[in-house]
Design a protein around this motif. Structure first.
Motif, PDB file in Angstrom:
ATOM      1  N   TYR A   1      -7.140   5.781  -2.364  1.00  0.00           N
ATOM      2  CA  TYR A   1      -7.130   4.637  -1.459  1.00  0.00           C
ATOM      3  C   TYR A   1      -8.537   4.437  -0.938  1.00  0.00           C
ATOM      4  CZ  TYR A   1      -2.003   4.545  -0.901  1.00  0.00           C
ATOM      5  OH  TYR A   1      -0.648   4.426  -1.107  1.00  0.00           O
TER       6      TYR A   1
ATOM      7  N   LEU B   1       0.843  -1.205   0.000  1.00  0.00           N
ATOM      8  CA  LEU B   1       0.000   0.000   0.000  1.00  0.00           C
ATOM      9  C   LEU B   1       0.873   1.248   0.000  1.00  0.00           C
ATOM     10  CD1 LEU B   1      -2.652  -1.271   2.555  1.00  0.00           C
ATOM     11  CD2 LEU B   1      -3.193  -0.456   0.247  1.00  0.00           C
TER      12      LEU B   1
ATOM     13  N   CYS C   1     -10.740   1.443   1.686  1.00  0.00           N
ATOM     14  CA  CYS C   1     -10.560   0.300   2.572  1.00  0.00           C
ATOM     15  C   CYS C   1     -11.929  -0.347   2.756  1.00  0.00           C
ATOM     16  CB  CYS C   1     -10.001   0.802   3.901  1.00  0.00           C
ATOM     17  SG  CYS C   1      -9.511  -0.502   5.027  1.00  0.00           S
TER      18      CYS C   1
ATOM     19  N   ALA D   1      -6.645   2.098  -5.386  1.00  0.00           N
ATOM     20  CA  ALA D   1      -5.936   1.108  -4.565  1.00  0.00           C
ATOM     21  C   ALA D   1      -6.912   0.629  -3.497  1.00  0.00           C
ATOM     22  CB  ALA D   1      -4.700   1.736  -3.923  1.00  0.00           C
TER      23      ALA D   1
ATOM     24  N   TYR E   1      -1.621   5.187   4.227  1.00  0.00           N
ATOM     25  CA  TYR E   1      -2.061   5.901   3.013  1.00  0.00           C
ATOM     26  C   TYR E   1      -1.512   7.329   2.996  1.00  0.00           C
ATOM     27  CZ  TYR E   1      -5.920   2.431   3.606  1.00  0.00           C
ATOM     28  OH  TYR E   1      -6.668   1.314   3.832  1.00  0.00           O
TER      29      TYR E   1
ATOM     30  N   ALA F   1       1.965   3.952  -4.120  1.00  0.00           N
ATOM     31  CA  ALA F   1       1.959   5.414  -4.362  1.00  0.00           C
ATOM     32  C   ALA F   1       3.284   5.846  -4.988  1.00  0.00           C
ATOM     33  CB  ALA F   1       1.717   6.167  -3.051  1.00  0.00           C
TER      34      ALA F   1
ATOM     35  N   ASP G   1      -7.859  -1.504  -0.500  1.00  0.00           N
ATOM     36  CA  ASP G   1      -7.300  -2.263   0.624  1.00  0.00           C
ATOM     37  C   ASP G   1      -8.400  -3.188   1.151  1.00  0.00           C
ATOM     38  OD1 ASP G   1      -6.276  -3.150   3.017  1.00  0.00           O
ATOM     39  OD2 ASP G   1      -5.754  -1.161   3.788  1.00  0.00           O
TER      40      ASP G   1
ATOM     41  N   SER H   1      -7.988   9.803   0.369  1.00  0.00           N
ATOM     42  CA  SER H   1      -7.989   8.752   1.397  1.00  0.00           C
ATOM     43  C   SER H   1      -9.266   8.867   2.214  1.00  0.00           C
ATOM     44  CB  SER H   1      -6.784   8.960   2.322  1.00  0.00           C
ATOM     45  OG  SER H   1      -6.946   8.251   3.533  1.00  0.00           O
TER      46      SER H   1
END
Ligand SMILES: Cc1ncc(COP(=O)(O)O)c(C=O)c1O
Length: 400
Positions: free
Chosen positions: A171, A103, A173, A203, A130, A107, A205, A122
């Protein structure tokens, strides 16, 4: 020295140490640690056995992209777990040394330093990696609050157009840490459309994906959401998964990244230089772990039992509920009249239970820190200990 390092914030656990400074817990009560998201269930014996049986592998340098066998095990797991075709093991899957390093590294591989400072979006509150990853890549983090009034959803409509214009990486999650929220298909769809329009990388997670409470309804994954709408090339999407929580091996450092082949090709190049290949015995043990679901079901059963017993006890005094998934109770402490930090400090001082103030997981955005008023309670200890912790939290609240 790299001046960007000065922008990094202390980790939440350092702030917690400072919060506790000068106070000591009552001598007669054992410590119950629920502040850190470290699974405390035992590592399955078969994983240790495979690790030991493959120690001979220490004699060779591992390849950055891992063994074919590990990538095949991961691809087969993805196919079985998400009901989608197995990703191509040559181009769409990359083993990583735990999702944390990956993670962070993504970046560094993705961000293009331009005249206008790039933006990384984020969730807020969030997993602190992040933010550090964005800052060290020379980007500016933009925090999107997840709030109870919005059922902790990421509301993409709240991101201003000018932020989207400079955004290179988002990001997310899901299941969320700390809220446990799982992203729904419509939310993925909106994000995919935005990514098509603005060209950013997603991305995702998903390291908590295997801890959920309804055995018939596993959390939706990003690759699955993409496939449902025909995004079969997973363009601009990479998902991160991990064995740490699924298989109780946080010390093994093993996970994977899967998705867009073009991104993974560059990410592989970056990683060749970064030097973070998995040790061969770890690769062998990881392949065995991805191929076994029995231990994951047993692990899940333990969490189901803990949440069933502890949630109602805590919910008598704090505003909390069973999360969609993950192993955290995200509890609003404002009914007690205490701030999150004061609640945390006094809970340890009086009852020797450690939790994490929500404000340590958030940043001020839109005029508030959305973690303020909350504490994160990680139900990672054994059943009896978690139950005792719940009872101590209830007794603490009653004493106020
Ligand atoms: C949201 C989130 N992502 C990633 C990680 C990293 O997990 P690992 O590096 O063990 O895969 C954690 C660990 O606590 C986490 O909470």
């Amino acid at each position: 020295m790299n001046l960007l390092l000065d922008q990094l914030q202390p980790y939440p656990f350092e702030k917690l140490r400072d919060l506790y400074a000068g106070t000591s817990p009552p001598a007669g009560l054992s410590e119950i640690k629920l502040h850190i998201g470290e699974p405390q269930h035992p590592t399955p014996q078969f994983i240790k056995d495979v690790l030991i049986a493959n120690l001979g592998g220490l004699a060779s340098y591992p390849a950055t992209n891992g063994s074919d066998d590990l990538r095949r095990a991961i691809a087969e797991w993805i196919a079985q777990r998400y009901g989608i075709p197995a990703p191509d093991i040559a181009t769409q899957v990359l083993p990583v040394a735990g999702s944390r390093e990956a993670l962070f590294a993504i970046a560094q591989a993705v961000i293009e330093r331009k005249h206008r400072q790039p933006v990384v979006i984020s969730p807020n509150p969030f997993y602190q990696i992040y933010e550090g990853a964005a800052l060290l890549a020379g980007a500016r983090p933009f925090f999107l609050n997840t709030l109870p009034e919005n059922d902790f959803r990421l509301d993409w409509a709240r991101v201003p157009e000018e932020v989207w214009a400079d955004c290179q990486l988002v990001y997310l999650c899901s299941p969320g840490n700390p809220t446990g929220k799982v992203m729904a298909q419509e939310e993925w769809q909106t994000l995919f459309e935005l990514s098509d329009r603005h060209g950013f990388v997603i991305a995702a997670d998903e390291c908590y994906s295997e801890i959920y409470f309804d055995g018939d309804a596993p959390p939706l994954g990003g690759l699955q959401a993409a496939r449902r709408i025909g995004r079969d090339d997973y363009r601009n999407l990479v998902m991160f998964s991990s064995l740490s929580k699924r298989s109780n091996v946080p010390g093994m450092r093993s996970g994977f990244v899967a998705g867009d082949a073009a991104i993974l090709k560059k990410f592989w190049l970056y990683r060749t230089y970064h030097g973070c290949a998995l040790s061969p015995p770890v690769q062998a043990a990881s392949a065995a772990a991805w191929r076994d679901e029995a231990h994951v079901e047993e692990n899940r059963r333990l969490y189901v039992e803990k949440f069933a017993q502890v949630t109602p006890i805590v919910a008598r005094h704090l505003d909390t509920a069973l999360p969609d998934a993950g192993f955290y109770l995200w509890a609003d402490v404002s009914p007690t009249g205490l701030s999150d930090t004061e609640f945390t400090r006094r809970l340890r001082a009086q009852y020797n239970v450690t939790v994490l103030p929500g404000s340590y997981l958030g940043r001020d955005a839109d005029g508030i820190n959305p973690g303020r008023d909350f504490v994160r309670i990680a139900l990672v200890a054994g059943l009896a200990e978690c139950r005792t912790a719940g009872e101590r939290i209830a007794a603490f609240c009653e004493s106020l």
